[in-house]
Design a protein around this motif. Structure first.
Motif, PDB file in Angstrom:
ATOM      1  N   GLU A 163       0.833  -1.205   0.000  1.00 36.39           N
ATOM      2  CA  GLU A 163       0.000   0.000   0.000  1.00 36.39           C
ATOM      3  C   GLU A 163       0.868   1.257   0.000  1.00 36.39           C
ATOM      4  O   GLU A 163       0.585   2.219  -0.721  1.00 36.39           O
ATOM      5  N   TRP A 188      -7.923  -2.787  -4.628  1.00 37.79           N
ATOM      6  CA  TRP A 188      -8.712  -1.607  -5.005  1.00 37.79           C
ATOM      7  C   TRP A 188      -9.709  -2.003  -6.080  1.00 37.79           C
ATOM      8  O   TRP A 188      -9.343  -2.509  -7.137  1.00 37.79           O
ATOM      9  N   ASP A 223     -13.361   2.809  -1.466  1.00 42.85           N
ATOM     10  CA  ASP A 223     -12.013   2.268  -1.298  1.00 42.85           C
ATOM     11  C   ASP A 223     -11.113   3.339  -0.705  1.00 42.85           C
ATOM     12  O   ASP A 223     -11.323   4.541  -0.939  1.00 42.85           O
ATOM     13  N   LEU A 268      -7.699   5.752 -10.148  1.00 44.96           N
ATOM     14  CA  LEU A 268      -6.557   5.719  -9.244  1.00 44.96           C
ATOM     15  C   LEU A 268      -5.252   5.888 -10.011  1.00 44.96           C
ATOM     16  O   LEU A 268      -4.320   6.544  -9.530  1.00 44.96           O
TER      17      LEU A 268
END
Length: 407
Positions: A163, A188, A223, A268
């Motif tokens: 992460e 994700w 998320d 993202l």
């Protein structure tokens, strides 16, 4: 892998008689075969595993029986320690089945051995053999729990590192296949727009705080990625609902100082510019002491320009200056006069030889065109900065030299 050995005489199995040991050794193959058959018969999930998974679990069961025989023969020896049972299997075991299923498997193995006690021992030692089976099964269950706990800790540590790598890559603006694979690895799933929030981290930014942060964001976003870099806390949020409330609620979890959120990003992978804008805003926020908390990075355009942020300079030109030049009715000239004459409608009207109502109309048009209201002091400051930046920009210089149309 090690499991605590018996620590007292009360926990140590009775001395094994040699005839029973010999019978156990002679029946290891039969017990293993019977165990595999019983697993296939009584556990539907076992039948649904892939052949390699079934083989790994079958090996664990067979090693368990073989290790029990050794332990029964020499109960005080450390050779019974259950690394012999699991061997190299823990990784495969935890990937294939849950802890609950692992305990079901152990129960079947124990039941098979216990059912065959009359065949393995004389009547005078059957109770002793059953007691040994039960004690051994207890230790196997503890060992299985330990295997899963260690695997969970390892996965948790790896997930945290992964992460952190994803957050760092987003901050650097990476957009690569490696980033996409890492995003998939951290789980994700949101396809909604992404927002990045940055601010100071609390003094006690420990695991408890991070867990509380995840619980809070889990109620507000689809998320979340969390990054703590020194004294800064970064939240990458996907699919925020009720943004105004969410921003305010989440800002309470940051440490002292400004909290800035960037503009929404489509995904993202494309969140780099949002993160960079948020960090630029965090750097410049101290120049606006009265800034709300949290504050949008776009609301800090003037301060970001003065701190050397080229992205904010471009945004002011493209979002404010260029639309003003392209509008009719001399909006840029009216705005410039209004700002330079102390925000006086009458003075602006005299300067432009128009009625004060015309000035009001044009200023409302400025708000419609740019989204910023020149009648509000803070927004007037943003507009004035845009005029200054636009006049200095090469693309806007020629347009600024064109005579404005007066009405």
């Amino acid at each position: 892998m090690s499991v605590r050995p018996p620590t007292s005489a009360a926990e140590t199995p009775p001395e094994a008689d040699q005839p029973t040991v010999e019978r156990l050794k002679a029946n290891i193959g039969r017990l293993s075969t019977a165990t595999l058959q019983q697993l296939d018969l009584s556990l539907p999930w076992y039948r649904g595993l892939r052949p390699d998974e079934r083989s790994a679990l079958g090996m664990v069961a067979q090693k368990g029986i073989s290790s029990f025989v050794n332990w029964y023969q020499r109960p005080a020896s450390p050779a019974w320690v259950l690394s012999d049972v699991f061997g190299t299997a823990p990784t495969e075991l935890t990937r294939s089945i849950s802890l609950q299923k692992a305990l079901q498997l152990i129960r079947v193995v124990v039941q098979v051995v216990e059912d065959r006690v009359p065949e393995l021992a004389g009547s005078e030692v059957q109770s002793k053999l059953r007691e040994a089976v039960l004690r051994y099964s207890r230790e196997v269950a503890f060992a299985a729990a330990d295997v899963y706990a260690r695997a969970a800790e390892t996965r948790g540590a790896w997930d945290t590192r992964l992460e952190a790598l994803v957050v760092d890559a987003i901050l650097r603006g990476e957009s690569s296949d490696a980033l996409r694979s890492r995003i998939a690895a951290v789980g994700w799933t949101s396809t909604a727009p992404v927002t990045v929030m940055v601010g100071g981290s609390p003094a006690e930014a420990n695991a408890t705080f991070v867990n509380e942060l995840r619980r809070a964001t889990g109620r507000l976003a689809e998320d979340t990625l969390v990054g703590i870099q020194g004294e800064r806390l970064i939240l990458v949020l996907g699919g925020l609902e009720d943004k105004a409330f969410s921003y305010t609620r989440l800002s309470e979890l940051f440490g002292p100082g400004p909290v800035v959120y960037g503009p929404p990003a489509p995904s993202l992978v494309e969140a780099g510019p949002s993160a960079q804008a948020a960090f630029a805003g965090l750097t410049a926020a101290r120049a606006w002491p009265a800034a709300p908390r949290p504050v949008a990075a776009d609301d800090l355009w003037p301060e970001r320009v003065m701190s050397g942020d080229a992205t904010a300079r471009t945004a002011l030109v493209e979002s404010i200056y260029t639309p003003l030049l392209g509008a009719s009715n001399g909006l840029a000239e009216t705005l410039s006069a209004y700002l330079s004459l102390g925000h006086s409608l009458e003075a602006t009207a005299r300067e432009l030889f128009v009625h004060a109502n015309t000035v009001r109309y044009r200023l409302r048009r400025v708000c419609d065109v740019t989204g910023w209201d020149p009648m509000l002091p803070r927004e007037a400051f943003v507009l004035q900065t845009a005029l200054v930046v636009g006049r200095l920009a090469p693309a806007g210089k020629a347009a600024a030299e064109k005579p404005a149309t007066r009405l």
